[in-house]
Scaffold this active site. Structure first.
Site, PDB file in Angstrom:
ATOM      1  N   ASN A  69     -11.765  31.087  13.314  1.00 14.47           N
ATOM      2  CA  ASN A  69     -11.349  30.508  12.039  1.00 14.47           C
ATOM      3  C   ASN A  69     -11.300  28.979  12.072  1.00 14.47           C
ATOM      4  O   ASN A  69     -10.703  28.366  11.200  1.00 14.47           O
ATOM      5  CB  ASN A  69      -9.969  31.044  11.621  1.00 14.47           C
ATOM      6  CG  ASN A  69     -10.037  32.504  11.276  1.00 14.47           C
ATOM      7  OD1 ASN A  69      -9.785  33.343  12.135  1.00 14.47           O
ATOM      8  ND2 ASN A  69     -10.400  32.815  10.054  1.00 14.47           N
ATOM      9  N   TYR A  71     -13.810  25.641  12.310  1.00  4.97           N
ATOM     10  CA  TYR A  71     -15.164  25.097  12.320  1.00  4.97           C
ATOM     11  C   TYR A  71     -15.318  24.085  13.448  1.00  4.97           C
ATOM     12  O   TYR A  71     -14.336  23.602  14.011  1.00  4.97           O
ATOM     13  CB  TYR A  71     -15.483  24.415  10.985  1.00  4.97           C
ATOM     14  CG  TYR A  71     -15.576  25.351   9.811  1.00  4.97           C
ATOM     15  CD1 TYR A  71     -16.551  26.337   9.761  1.00  4.97           C
ATOM     16  CD2 TYR A  71     -14.694  25.235   8.744  1.00  4.97           C
ATOM     17  CE1 TYR A  71     -16.649  27.198   8.670  1.00  4.97           C
ATOM     18  CE2 TYR A  71     -14.784  26.080   7.643  1.00  4.97           C
ATOM     19  CZ  TYR A  71     -15.761  27.059   7.620  1.00  4.97           C
ATOM     20  OH  TYR A  71     -15.851  27.897   6.540  1.00  4.97           O
ATOM     21  N   VAL A  76      -9.722  24.223   9.606  1.00  2.34           N
ATOM     22  CA  VAL A  76      -9.288  25.609   9.679  1.00  2.34           C
ATOM     23  C   VAL A  76      -9.755  26.328   8.422  1.00  2.34           C
ATOM     24  O   VAL A  76      -9.607  25.828   7.311  1.00  2.34           O
ATOM     25  CB  VAL A  76      -7.748  25.695   9.811  1.00  2.34           C
ATOM     26  CG1 VAL A  76      -7.265  27.128   9.724  1.00  2.34           C
ATOM     27  CG2 VAL A  76      -7.316  25.069  11.125  1.00  2.34           C
ATOM     28  N   CYS A  77     -10.334  27.493   8.603  1.00  2.00           N
ATOM     29  CA  CYS A  77     -10.836  28.283   7.489  1.00  2.00           C
ATOM     30  C   CYS A  77     -10.083  29.603   7.427  1.00  2.00           C
ATOM     31  O   CYS A  77     -10.380  30.529   8.171  1.00  2.00           O
ATOM     32  CB  CYS A  77     -12.334  28.539   7.659  1.00  2.00           C
ATOM     33  SG  CYS A  77     -13.018  29.540   6.322  1.00  2.00           S
ATOM     34  N   ILE A  78      -9.064  29.636   6.584  1.00  4.63           N
ATOM     35  CA  ILE A  78      -8.336  30.874   6.331  1.00  4.63           C
ATOM     36  C   ILE A  78      -8.064  30.970   4.829  1.00  4.63           C
ATOM     37  O   ILE A  78      -7.930  29.955   4.146  1.00  4.63           O
ATOM     38  CB  ILE A  78      -7.021  30.975   7.140  1.00  4.63           C
ATOM     39  CG1 ILE A  78      -6.105  29.786   6.878  1.00  4.63           C
ATOM     40  CG2 ILE A  78      -7.289  31.140   8.612  1.00  4.63           C
ATOM     41  CD1 ILE A  78      -4.750  29.911   7.547  1.00  4.63           C
TER      42      ILE A  78
END
Length: 110
Positions: A69, A71, A76-78
């Site tokens: 999660n 990159y 943060v990719c949530i």
């Protein structure tokens, strides 16, 4: 910010990047015991938009790491940090995305 300074959460330290900017936080996360991250020290930046809590903050790790999660640039990719728009391409339900009510009330837990 004040409550985190008055009552720190174990494993985290939060300070302002610049004392004149309440929207830009520096976060230190200490790797929790009995995990792959034990002994780790991870720096991150938490930025709040001027219309917070109506728009989500952004969270970026400054320490290089691998996580599904996170990159390559540390973002943060949530779902909870995505704006509350209807985007059928994302595979996320609107209820999984940012909602200002998720950040208040007795049901919130860190």
């Amino acid at each position: 910010m004040k409550s985190l300074q008055d009552e720190p959460v174990e494993g985290f330290k939060v300070t302002l990047v610049d004392e004149s900017d309440m929207y830009n936080w520096e976060v230190a996360i200490f790797g929790p015991p009995n995990t792959h991250y034990e002994g780790g020290y991870f720096k991150a930046r938490l930025k709040f938009p001027v219309d917070y809590p109506y728009s989500p903050p952004s969270f970026r790790f400054l320490t290089k790491m691998w996580h599904p999660n996170i990159y390559e640039n540390g973002d943060v990719c949530i779902s909870i940090l995505h704006p509350p728009v209807d985007d059928p391409q994302s595979g996320e339900l609107p209820s999984e995305r940012w909602n200002p009510t998720k950040m208040s009330g007795p049901s919130y837990s860190a």
